[in-house]
Design a protein around this motif. Structure first.
Motif, PDB file in Angstrom:
ATOM      1  N   GLU A   1      52.278  43.558  42.071  1.00 48.89           N
ATOM      2  CA  GLU A   1      52.328  43.161  40.586  1.00 48.89           C
ATOM      3  C   GLU A   1      52.604  44.378  39.742  1.00 48.89           C
ATOM      4  O   GLU A   1      53.314  44.362  38.593  1.00 48.89           O
ATOM      5  CB  GLU A   1      50.815  42.561  39.922  1.00 48.89           C
ATOM      6  CG  GLU A   1      51.096  40.821  40.108  1.00 48.89           C
ATOM      7  CD  GLU A   1      50.883  40.294  41.702  1.00 48.89           C
ATOM      8  OE1 GLU A   1      50.690  41.262  42.538  1.00 48.89           O
ATOM      9  OE2 GLU A   1      51.234  39.068  41.515  1.00 48.89           O
TER      10      GLU A   1
ATOM     11  N   PHE B   1      47.127  38.244  38.411  1.00 44.34           N
ATOM     12  CA  PHE B   1      46.449  38.166  39.430  1.00 44.34           C
ATOM     13  C   PHE B   1      45.574  39.515  39.409  1.00 44.34           C
ATOM     14  O   PHE B   1      44.678  39.504  40.397  1.00 44.34           O
ATOM     15  CB  PHE B   1      47.517  38.329  40.676  1.00 44.34           C
ATOM     16  CG  PHE B   1      47.063  38.460  42.105  1.00 44.34           C
ATOM     17  CD1 PHE B   1      46.011  37.599  42.546  1.00 44.34           C
ATOM     18  CD2 PHE B   1      47.537  39.504  42.895  1.00 44.34           C
ATOM     19  CE1 PHE B   1      45.763  37.702  43.998  1.00 44.34           C
ATOM     20  CE2 PHE B   1      47.291  39.744  44.258  1.00 44.34           C
ATOM     21  CZ  PHE B   1      46.370  38.851  44.599  1.00 44.34           C
TER      22      PHE B   1
ATOM     23  N   THR C   1      53.466  39.717  48.045  1.00 47.17           N
ATOM     24  CA  THR C   1      51.854  39.759  48.101  1.00 47.17           C
ATOM     25  C   THR C   1      51.759  39.546  49.605  1.00 47.17           C
ATOM     26  O   THR C   1      50.680  40.252  50.206  1.00 47.17           O
ATOM     27  CB  THR C   1      51.289  38.738  47.330  1.00 47.17           C
ATOM     28  OG1 THR C   1      51.791  39.066  45.900  1.00 47.17           O
ATOM     29  CG2 THR C   1      49.705  38.731  47.625  1.00 47.17           C
TER      30      THR C   1
ATOM     31  N   SER D   1      54.539  38.041  38.403  1.00 51.63           N
ATOM     32  CA  SER D   1      53.940  38.070  39.778  1.00 51.63           C
ATOM     33  C   SER D   1      54.591  39.220  40.351  1.00 51.63           C
ATOM     34  O   SER D   1      55.609  39.760  40.025  1.00 51.63           O
ATOM     35  CB  SER D   1      53.900  36.788  40.374  1.00 51.63           C
ATOM     36  OG  SER D   1      53.203  35.762  39.872  1.00 51.63           O
ATOM     37  N   ALA D   2      54.140  39.611  41.876  1.00 51.15           N
ATOM     38  CA  ALA D   2      54.831  40.184  42.440  1.00 51.15           C
ATOM     39  C   ALA D   2      56.128  39.714  42.922  1.00 51.15           C
ATOM     40  O   ALA D   2      56.287  38.467  42.903  1.00 51.15           O
ATOM     41  CB  ALA D   2      53.942  40.649  43.946  1.00 51.15           C
TER      42      ALA D   2
ATOM     43  N   ARG E   1      44.430  34.559  45.547  1.00 49.79           N
ATOM     44  CA  ARG E   1      45.948  34.390  45.727  1.00 49.79           C
ATOM     45  C   ARG E   1      46.471  33.144  44.790  1.00 49.79           C
ATOM     46  O   ARG E   1      45.526  32.303  44.483  1.00 49.79           O
ATOM     47  CB  ARG E   1      46.191  33.731  47.233  1.00 49.79           C
ATOM     48  CG  ARG E   1      46.075  34.807  48.106  1.00 49.79           C
ATOM     49  CD  ARG E   1      47.033  35.776  48.214  1.00 49.79           C
ATOM     50  NE  ARG E   1      48.375  35.812  47.857  1.00 49.79           N
ATOM     51  CZ  ARG E   1      49.257  35.538  48.796  1.00 49.79           C
ATOM     52  NH1 ARG E   1      49.011  35.833  50.042  1.00 49.79           N
ATOM     53  NH2 ARG E   1      50.759  35.173  48.590  1.00 49.79           N
ATOM     54  N   GLU E   2      47.453  33.368  44.339  1.00 48.04           N
ATOM     55  CA  GLU E   2      48.152  32.328  43.351  1.00 48.04           C
ATOM     56  C   GLU E   2      47.511  32.651  42.031  1.00 48.04           C
ATOM     57  O   GLU E   2      47.662  31.603  41.162  1.00 48.04           O
ATOM     58  CB  GLU E   2      48.052  30.869  44.013  1.00 48.04           C
ATOM     59  CG  GLU E   2      48.513  30.707  45.321  1.00 48.04           C
ATOM     60  CD  GLU E   2      50.186  30.917  45.448  1.00 48.04           C
ATOM     61  OE1 GLU E   2      51.014  30.850  44.488  1.00 48.04           O
ATOM     62  OE2 GLU E   2      50.332  31.349  46.609  1.00 48.04           O
ATOM     63  N   GLY E   3      46.815  33.647  41.788  1.00 46.39           N
ATOM     64  CA  GLY E   3      45.873  33.623  40.616  1.00 46.39           C
ATOM     65  C   GLY E   3      46.791  33.894  39.403  1.00 46.39           C
ATOM     66  O   GLY E   3      46.147  34.142  38.037  1.00 46.39           O
ATOM     67  N   SER E   4      47.975  34.406  39.312  1.00 43.73           N
ATOM     68  CA  SER E   4      48.797  34.771  38.118  1.00 43.73           C
ATOM     69  C   SER E   4      48.742  33.630  36.958  1.00 43.73           C
ATOM     70  O   SER E   4      48.866  33.972  35.845  1.00 43.73           O
ATOM     71  CB  SER E   4      50.169  35.132  38.502  1.00 43.73           C
ATOM     72  OG  SER E   4      50.246  36.166  39.358  1.00 43.73           O
TER      73      SER E   4
HETATM   74  N1  ASP Z   1      51.212  37.431  43.717  1.00 39.90           N
HETATM   75  C1  ASP Z   1      50.105  36.677  44.033  1.00 39.90           C
HETATM   76  C2  ASP Z   1      50.213  35.586  45.079  1.00 39.90           C
HETATM   77  O1  ASP Z   1      51.109  35.709  45.731  1.00 39.90           O
HETATM   78  C3  ASP Z   1      49.739  36.063  42.592  1.00 39.90           C
HETATM   79  C4  ASP Z   1      50.674  34.944  42.156  1.00 39.90           C
HETATM   80  O2  ASP Z   1      51.633  35.233  42.236  1.00 39.90           O
HETATM   81  O3  ASP Z   1      50.042  34.067  41.587  1.00 39.90           O
HETATM   82  O4  ASP Z   1      49.173  35.323  45.476  1.00 39.90           O
END
Ligand code: ASP
Length: 424
Positions: free
Chosen positions: A122, A186, A43, A37-38, A200-203
């Motif tokens: 990312e 992501f 993000t 992820s980032a 969001r949170e797609g990693s």
């Molecule tokens: N960096 C993205 C986010 O914060 C994806 C992830 O971390 O899952 O939503």
């Protein structure tokens, strides 16, 4: 091949990145595909950069870009002794290119632009981590998810084209001499080559996609918790780790709101029977949680999922007509239009009750849409608790000091909408 996923918290500082290296070193003989992820809260920072750009607040835009640049440079300074490492120039160029955006004419499609910019988080982290690992070993390579995860062009919530992604991943994996692949979570790309994001949170989901398309042996999500807990420690004392649960159980828990894994991650893994491990990056030797096909352990520990700020709406047709399919479909359409997320529903002869997540703007819109044909009453600031594998003792535990407004039970699950009397 094993697929690993490291989230923002696990790569938020130079020492966190060093810890990732030490975890990877523990798998020195294995083929690994590592999704990152980032770094930290990048993000969110990138989202603020896009907003500033669209607000035409260019001073703020430049300030935020500079701030993100310093954040990454500080991490690199601590990671690389050799300040001539080409990664410094590469990261600098990415930020300089980003700054030029303000001179470009902004495209009207905000979501498109969001994906082109926010995905950089990312890209930066995967480049820095690859460069860092490469200073120790020569079997590492950077892979660009913007060339092998194919999606439609529904920017910010792009849908994966599984067939095409599988085809592209087959080509990608033919690259020789690469034992450890590092890629971005992501992000994906459209047929035309534009960058997309998966939500969001797609990693976690990216890790699931890669595992599915490469028939990986397992996926491990490295987190700052020891595994999947039976409740969020923020709300409950004495939480217990779930050692082993089924795909079905995990997808139900994620759906009800357990935030450890992104709900979309489970399906591709279940479809190919690929086990998913949730492990702590702080204690990598600990077993964590395994999510797999067998259901035999599911009922051993009750799980609690807690949501706040719930609204319970009761909707009654003004003409006292029954709540049947015709008016239900009308109500659902209006709920969707106002952006409500439905959690629990119940109906009687002339009333439909629904517990929803919605913001104030959406609620006013919903009431406007419904008020001509229906009488509406609502309670706000409620709590919703879902208990999987409940018994009376667990129900008593969560409803203590609460007024129950609605309750729904199936054999495995009870969901209770309640008001905390202590708060009044
Ligand atoms: N960096 C993205 C986010 O914060 C994806 C992830 O971390 O899952 O939503």
């Amino acid at each position: 091949m094993k697929v690993f996923k490291f989230g923002g918290a696990s790569v938020k500082t130079a020492s966190a990145v060093k810890n990732v290296k030490s975890i990877l070193d523990g798998f020195a003989k294995e083929k690994l595909f590592v999704v990152v992820s980032a770094m930290g809260k990048t993000t969110n920072a990138m989202e603020a950069i896009v907003s500033a750009l669209y607000d035409k607040n260019f001073d703020l835009f430049c300030e935020l870009v500079e701030d993100r640049k310093s954040f990454h440079i500080e991490i690199m300074d601590a990671l690389f002794e050799d300040k001539k490492n080409p990664i410094f120039e590469e990261i600098n160029t990415l930020f300089e290119d980003l700054k030029l955006m303000k001179k470009d004419r902004l495209v009207e499609n905000y979501n498109f632009q969001y994906d082109q910019i926010v995905s950089l988080g990312e890209v930066l982290s995967s480049k820095i981590i690859t460069a860092y690992l490469s200073t120790f070993q020569d079997d590492v390579c950077w892979r660009d998810a913007r060339t092998f995860i194919r999606t439609n062009n529904d920017y910010r919530k792009a849908e994966v084209d599984w067939e095409k992604t599988k085809e592209l991943m087959d080509i990608e994996l033919n690259q020789p001499n690469c034992r450890v692949s590092i890629t971005q979570g992501f992000v994906g790309h459209t047929e035309e080559g534009f960058t997309t994001t998966l939500g969001r949170e797609g990693s976690d989901f990216s890790a699931g996609i890669i595992a599915y398309c490469t028939n990986a042996e397992s996926v491990t999500i490295w987190k700052d918790v020891p595994g999947m807990l039976n409740a969020d420690p923020k709300w409950f004392e004495n939480t217990v780790k779930l050692d082993k649960i089924s795909f079905r159980e995990a997808i139900e828990l994620a759906y009800y709101g357990a935030s450890v894994i992104h709900p979309k991650t489970i399906k591709p893994l279940q479809n190919k029977n690929i086990p998913l491990y949730i492990k702590s990056f702080l204690a990598p030797a600990e077993p964590g949680t395994v999510i797999q096909a067998s259901t035999e352990n599911d009922a051993l520990v009750p799980s609690f999922i807690f949501k706040v700020n719930q609204i319970l709406l009761s909707i009654c047709p003004k003409d006292f007509s029954f709540v049947v399919e015709e008016n239900l479909s009308d109500i659902f359409k209006k709920l969707a239009l106002s952006g409500a997320h439905i959690n629990v529903m119940q109906n009687s002869a002339v009333s439909f009750s629904v517990c929803i997540d919605i913001d104030n703007f959406g609620l006013n819109r919903l009431i406007d849409l419904l008020k001509d044909e229906y009488d509406i009453k609502y309670n706000d600031n409620l709590e919703l608790v879902t208990i999987r594998h409940y018994d009376q003792k667990t129900i008593n535990r969560v409803t203590k000091g609460r007024e129950i407004l609605m309750e729904q039970k199936t054999r495995q699950t009870v969901r209770i909408v309640m008001r905390n009397l202590g708060e009044e």
